[in-house]
Structure formats: C-alpha cells, structure tokens
Design a protein around this motif. Sequence first.
Motif, PDB file in Angstrom:
ATOM      1  N   THR A   4       0.838  -1.201   0.000  1.00 53.39           N
ATOM      2  CA  THR A   4       0.000   0.000   0.000  1.00 53.39           C
ATOM      3  C   THR A   4       0.874   1.252   0.000  1.00 53.39           C
ATOM      4  N   VAL A   5       1.901   1.258   0.831  1.00 47.93           N
ATOM      5  CA  VAL A   5       2.825   2.392   0.845  1.00 47.93           C
ATOM      6  C   VAL A   5       3.536   2.484  -0.500  1.00 47.93           C
ATOM      7  N   GLY A   6       3.985   1.363  -1.024  1.00 45.68           N
ATOM      8  CA  GLY A   6       4.697   1.350  -2.298  1.00 45.68           C
ATOM      9  C   GLY A   6       3.902   1.984  -3.427  1.00 45.68           C
ATOM     10  N   ARG A   7       2.604   1.809  -3.405  1.00 43.75           N
ATOM     11  CA  ARG A   7       1.759   2.400  -4.456  1.00 43.75           C
ATOM     12  C   ARG A   7       1.656   3.915  -4.343  1.00 43.75           C
ATOM     13  N   SER A   8       2.083   4.481  -3.210  1.00 40.11           N
ATOM     14  CA  SER A   8       2.020   5.938  -3.024  1.00 40.11           C
ATOM     15  C   SER A   8       3.342   6.618  -3.377  1.00 40.11           C
ATOM     16  N   LEU A   9       4.363   5.834  -3.752  1.00 35.60           N
ATOM     17  CA  LEU A   9       5.691   6.390  -3.986  1.00 35.60           C
ATOM     18  C   LEU A   9       5.806   7.072  -5.338  1.00 35.60           C
ATOM     19  N   ALA A  10       6.619   8.106  -5.362  1.00 33.72           N
ATOM     20  CA  ALA A  10       6.950   8.789  -6.605  1.00 33.72           C
ATOM     21  C   ALA A  10       8.114   8.065  -7.281  1.00 33.72           C
ATOM     22  N   GLU A  11       8.348   8.374  -8.525  1.00 30.91           N
ATOM     23  CA  GLU A  11       9.490   7.826  -9.264  1.00 30.91           C
ATOM     24  C   GLU A  11      10.770   8.099  -8.482  1.00 30.91           C
ATOM     25  N   GLY A  12      11.599   7.069  -8.306  1.00 35.10           N
ATOM     26  CA  GLY A  12      12.880   7.221  -7.626  1.00 35.10           C
ATOM     27  C   GLY A  12      12.820   7.099  -6.114  1.00 35.10           C
ATOM     28  N   VAL A  44      10.167   6.694   3.902  1.00 34.65           N
ATOM     29  CA  VAL A  44      10.277   6.934   2.456  1.00 34.65           C
ATOM     30  C   VAL A  44      11.659   7.528   2.205  1.00 34.65           C
ATOM     31  N   PHE A  45      12.371   7.011   1.197  1.00 35.21           N
ATOM     32  CA  PHE A  45      13.721   7.485   0.915  1.00 35.21           C
ATOM     33  C   PHE A  45      13.956   7.514  -0.588  1.00 35.21           C
ATOM     34  N   ARG A  46      14.965   8.251  -0.980  1.00 31.52           N
ATOM     35  CA  ARG A  46      15.363   8.307  -2.388  1.00 31.52           C
ATOM     36  C   ARG A  46      16.185   7.076  -2.705  1.00 31.52           C
ATOM     37  N   LEU A  47      15.889   6.441  -3.825  1.00 33.69           N
ATOM     38  CA  LEU A  47      16.681   5.290  -4.289  1.00 33.69           C
ATOM     39  C   LEU A  47      17.949   5.810  -4.955  1.00 33.69           C
ATOM     40  N   ARG A  48      19.032   5.079  -4.743  1.00 30.77           N
ATOM     41  CA  ARG A  48      20.275   5.416  -5.413  1.00 30.77           C
ATOM     42  C   ARG A  48      20.262   4.808  -6.801  1.00 30.77           C
ATOM     43  N   GLY A 100      24.607   1.092  -9.663  1.00 33.22           N
ATOM     44  CA  GLY A 100      26.006   1.270 -10.034  1.00 33.22           C
ATOM     45  C   GLY A 100      26.709   2.401  -9.309  1.00 33.22           C
ATOM     46  N   THR A 101      26.038   3.031  -8.293  1.00 33.93           N
ATOM     47  CA  THR A 101      26.685   4.148  -7.592  1.00 33.93           C
ATOM     48  C   THR A 101      27.324   3.718  -6.283  1.00 33.93           C
ATOM     49  N   GLY A 102      27.313   2.437  -5.970  1.00 35.10           N
ATOM     50  CA  GLY A 102      27.923   1.960  -4.731  1.00 35.10           C
ATOM     51  C   GLY A 102      26.979   2.072  -3.569  1.00 35.10           C
ATOM     52  N   SER A 103      27.532   1.869  -2.351  1.00 32.70           N
ATOM     53  CA  SER A 103      26.668   1.863  -1.174  1.00 32.70           C
ATOM     54  C   SER A 103      26.542   3.185  -0.489  1.00 32.70           C
TER      55      SER A 103
END
Length: 105
Positions: free
Chosen positions: A30-38, A95-99, A102-105
């Motif tokens: 349910t939360v996932g469906r509320s997320l914006a791109e990225g 909620v967080f921004r996805l990296r 290929g950008t590492g940890s």
Amino acid sequence: LDTDERFFNEVGIVHGGITMLLLDGAMGRTVGRSLAEGEGCGTVQFSNQFLEPAQGRLRAKARIVRRGMRLVFVEGECFREDGTCIARAQGTWAVFRLRPSGTGS
C-alpha cells in the motif's frame, strides 16, 4: 494465502508470524503504491494484535492513515475466509530516495 498444517505452530493453529507476514506485505505494498518515481520505502515500526485464531484461507488489506514527506503511517487487518478479523496492525514506513544502480553503497 491458503493455510494448512505446514503453517501450524506447536499447539496446532496457524502461527502468528504468518498473519504478520501477510499484514506487513499488504501494508508495504500500500505504501509502495504511493511512492513517486525514484522513491523506495521500508518498515520502521510494526505492531500487531492477534484477535482470533487463524485458519483456512487468509487475506490482508491495508490503508494509509497519513503520509508525510518521509514517514507513512499505515493500518492493516487480516481476515479468515468467513470474514472474521483475526489480526490488526499499525506501522510506520520510511520513504527514501533510491540510489541509481552502479553508484555503490
């Protein structure tokens, strides 16, 4: 989820962890469906109450109570096939921004 003896605990009823799995999954989706791109999300806090024994076919549903920029508050319920609510849960998702890959940890 159709349950049988594979899901039973030592006293012969469906283990509570199964309902928690269903609730966490429904609430997270349910939360996932509320997320914006990225954006991504993850469970920060999860609390549940067992109301009745779980048996047979189980289903879970969830709703967002409040969504902020960084936190989402969610509620869920798990039901037996006869409509009996067997468990309830409340949780908080971050909620967080996805990296970019290929950008590492």
